[in-house]
Design an enzyme around this catalytic site. Sequence first.
Site, PDB file in Angstrom:
ATOM      1  N   HIS A 188      -6.417 -17.249  16.081  1.00  0.00           N
ATOM      2  CA  HIS A 188      -6.414 -18.511  15.348  1.00  0.00           C
ATOM      3  C   HIS A 188      -5.791 -18.350  13.975  1.00  0.00           C
ATOM      4  O   HIS A 188      -5.177 -19.267  13.446  1.00  0.00           O
ATOM      5  CB  HIS A 188      -7.827 -19.070  15.257  1.00  0.00           C
ATOM      6  CG  HIS A 188      -8.340 -19.463  16.583  1.00  0.00           C
ATOM      7  ND1 HIS A 188      -7.883 -20.578  17.246  1.00  0.00           N
ATOM      8  CD2 HIS A 188      -9.198 -18.859  17.428  1.00  0.00           C
ATOM      9  CE1 HIS A 188      -8.455 -20.649  18.425  1.00  0.00           C
ATOM     10  NE2 HIS A 188      -9.257 -19.608  18.562  1.00  0.00           N
ATOM     11  N   ARG A 329      28.300 -17.796  27.202  1.00  0.00           N
ATOM     12  CA  ARG A 329      29.582 -17.105  27.334  1.00  0.00           C
ATOM     13  C   ARG A 329      29.410 -15.941  28.294  1.00  0.00           C
ATOM     14  O   ARG A 329      28.471 -15.154  28.163  1.00  0.00           O
ATOM     15  CB  ARG A 329      30.054 -16.595  25.978  1.00  0.00           C
ATOM     16  CG  ARG A 329      31.383 -15.837  26.078  1.00  0.00           C
ATOM     17  CD  ARG A 329      31.875 -15.366  24.731  1.00  0.00           C
ATOM     18  NE  ARG A 329      31.017 -14.300  24.215  1.00  0.00           N
ATOM     19  CZ  ARG A 329      31.126 -13.817  22.971  1.00  0.00           C
ATOM     20  NH1 ARG A 329      32.006 -14.323  22.129  1.00  0.00           N
ATOM     21  NH2 ARG A 329      30.330 -12.850  22.574  1.00  0.00           N
ATOM     22  N   GLU A 428      40.763 -17.873  21.418  1.00  0.00           N
ATOM     23  CA  GLU A 428      40.686 -16.830  20.404  1.00  0.00           C
ATOM     24  C   GLU A 428      41.921 -15.932  20.394  1.00  0.00           C
ATOM     25  O   GLU A 428      41.949 -14.908  19.720  1.00  0.00           O
ATOM     26  CB  GLU A 428      39.412 -15.997  20.594  1.00  0.00           C
ATOM     27  CG  GLU A 428      39.184 -15.506  22.005  1.00  0.00           C
ATOM     28  CD  GLU A 428      37.811 -14.889  22.224  1.00  0.00           C
ATOM     29  OE1 GLU A 428      37.166 -14.464  21.256  1.00  0.00           O
ATOM     30  OE2 GLU A 428      37.388 -14.825  23.396  1.00  0.00           O
ATOM     31  N   ASP A 452      38.114 -13.491  16.209  1.00  0.00           N
ATOM     32  CA  ASP A 452      39.208 -12.819  16.892  1.00  0.00           C
ATOM     33  C   ASP A 452      40.530 -13.533  16.640  1.00  0.00           C
ATOM     34  O   ASP A 452      41.558 -12.893  16.440  1.00  0.00           O
ATOM     35  CB  ASP A 452      38.930 -12.718  18.399  1.00  0.00           C
ATOM     36  CG  ASP A 452      38.101 -11.472  18.711  1.00  0.00           C
ATOM     37  OD1 ASP A 452      38.117 -10.528  17.882  1.00  0.00           O
ATOM     38  OD2 ASP A 452      37.448 -11.426  19.769  1.00  0.00           O
ATOM     39  N   CYS A 499      33.073 -21.840  17.415  1.00  0.00           N
ATOM     40  CA  CYS A 499      31.843 -21.050  17.471  1.00  0.00           C
ATOM     41  C   CYS A 499      31.974 -19.740  16.687  1.00  0.00           C
ATOM     42  O   CYS A 499      31.096 -18.902  16.727  1.00  0.00           O
ATOM     43  CB  CYS A 499      31.403 -20.796  18.907  1.00  0.00           C
ATOM     44  SG  CYS A 499      32.543 -19.789  19.850  1.00  0.00           S
TER      45      CYS A 499
END
Lengths: 538, 85
Positions: A188, A329, A428, A452, A499
């Site tokens: 708790h 991915r 990329e 990249d 991303c």
Amino acid sequence: MVQLSGKKIFNGIAIGKIKFYARTENKVTREKIEDTAAEFARYEAARDTAIEQLNELYEKAVATVGEDNAEIFNVHAMMLEDDDYNDSIQNIINTQGVNAEYAVAVTGDNFADMFANMDDDYFKARSADVKDISERVVRVLTGAEDNNEIGDEPVIIVADDLAPSETVQMDKSKLLSFVTQQGSANSHTAILARTMGIPALIGVEIDASWNGKIGIVDGYEGKFIVDPEMEILQGYFKKKEADDEQKKLLLELKGKENVTKSGQKINLYANIGSPNDLGSVLENDAGGIGLFRSEFLYLESSTYPTEEEQFAAYKKVVETMGGRKVIIRTLDIGADKQVDYFDLDKEENPALGFRAIRICLTRPEIFRTQLRALYRASAYGNLAIMYPMIISLEEVQEIKAISKSVREELKAEGIAIGDNVEEGIMIETPAAVIIADELAKEVDFFSVGTNDLTQYTLAIDRQNAKLDRFYNAHHPAILKMLKMIADSAHKAGIWAGICGELGADTELTQYFLEIGMDELSVSPGCILPVRKLVREAE
Amino acid sequence: MKSFEYTVTDPVGIHARPAGLLAKEAKKYPDTITITKGEKSAGAAKLMALMGLGVKQGETVTVTIEGESEDATYEAIKAFFEANL
């Protein structure tokens, strides 16, 4: 200075004086009693007083920590009314002719042991509840006082263990953090820390000599530092300031839309590396997951992860995210992320080598296992699949042929898969940018991997510090490429997002909106700062 | 005697709170209500014993009702399980 580690219960930073919380032990002695009926009556009166106290605690707790967390005191009251518990006490008083305190303490220990020996963590943690109620009754019987005065100054409470009745009576405005040696993530105290939003650690080896010293609780790293050196203390003051700022943002921006003043909307998703990151994804109010790197499954394993292992991980993530989109991915091993059992040859230039989709298309058995797991998990939520390191149309067509055959295989086996699972690619490589218009006709979305893409476009290795003066993350070539990508996507009626790290660069948020990026996927902690800028934009 | 089988759907199983509710509910009826999981049994009105069964999500328990008004109690207890556990 002492530095210890513990299990983190709630993220955050606390800096303050340590209050060592030592419970006054109710020493119970075994005494002979003549009038056992009167002794049991004495117990019953004490029990009723304890129940009254618990009812008062319940009322108090409802007001401070809410009904759900307060419910424990109702349960405690019911435990005191439990037939078996009361029968045991009566039986000990009658057959042994002993005092009520002793009978309660023995009964409490027996029931606590029963719970402590159960194999489920939740039920194990209930052992503390039984001890707590028994000690309460003993306190009433002996007339002992509760000792949970904190004092006037905010403190970090350090204790061996804390009972729920102890934490709830503490003045919340004086509580900076809890650090305990015992306790579990289900206790708790842990639940209370989460509800109150204060950092807490358990499993820390505590020392009474720390009382009064300065302590730092780092709920992010699971660290507890006692008596820190000046430099470290200053560092943590800064960290805490940033953390407080973030929490303020969170409160203001949670639940708000990512929309500009003129009504343009953008999706803000989170990048994650393992299901362990889901907590911060939800905490930071991500609209979905824009990049779930599946590598952790391969990196944490000593052999190829099975379809079942992968399925379980993907399913957990899509289920946790409810109906929100989760873009996973496929395998991006190679280059910097080497895995022994893949048995890859050493390469002169791994960044330009045998990696990611190139491994998948060369060794389709690995790829098919992952795709099967992904499609199976797609039945449990909103899953999308993203393929990395694409340079040609032929690659995309080959991938799509494989994924189609995997879907057909699963259907033939009678295994459910999601409807319209989106398939997208990472952009990329400069090659993918130049042929983005052709690629867009084959896929459902683009997501730009700016790390990249920048390295390949500028021919600069990010790890090489000597090249820093030549490196420009906002190079016009990159910015133009981003626009080309967004335009090609929109012309083909698909969406485009980012991303890579650049997505979280708040200096570019305005530009991303201008070129019509549909999504930015950033690390969870960056979502709200970006949301703030989006909402301020015209 | 009447009985039914029930598979617990509550994510934490028969934990403190629902066990408390069940114990309170069971005390309303004159009949003897017993919960059995594997070889262990507990009276439904006994909170600690109920928790001691350690029933987790997905586990199946047998609920037995015995007494003069067992038919009515059966319906009420079954409805209680479906609503709360």
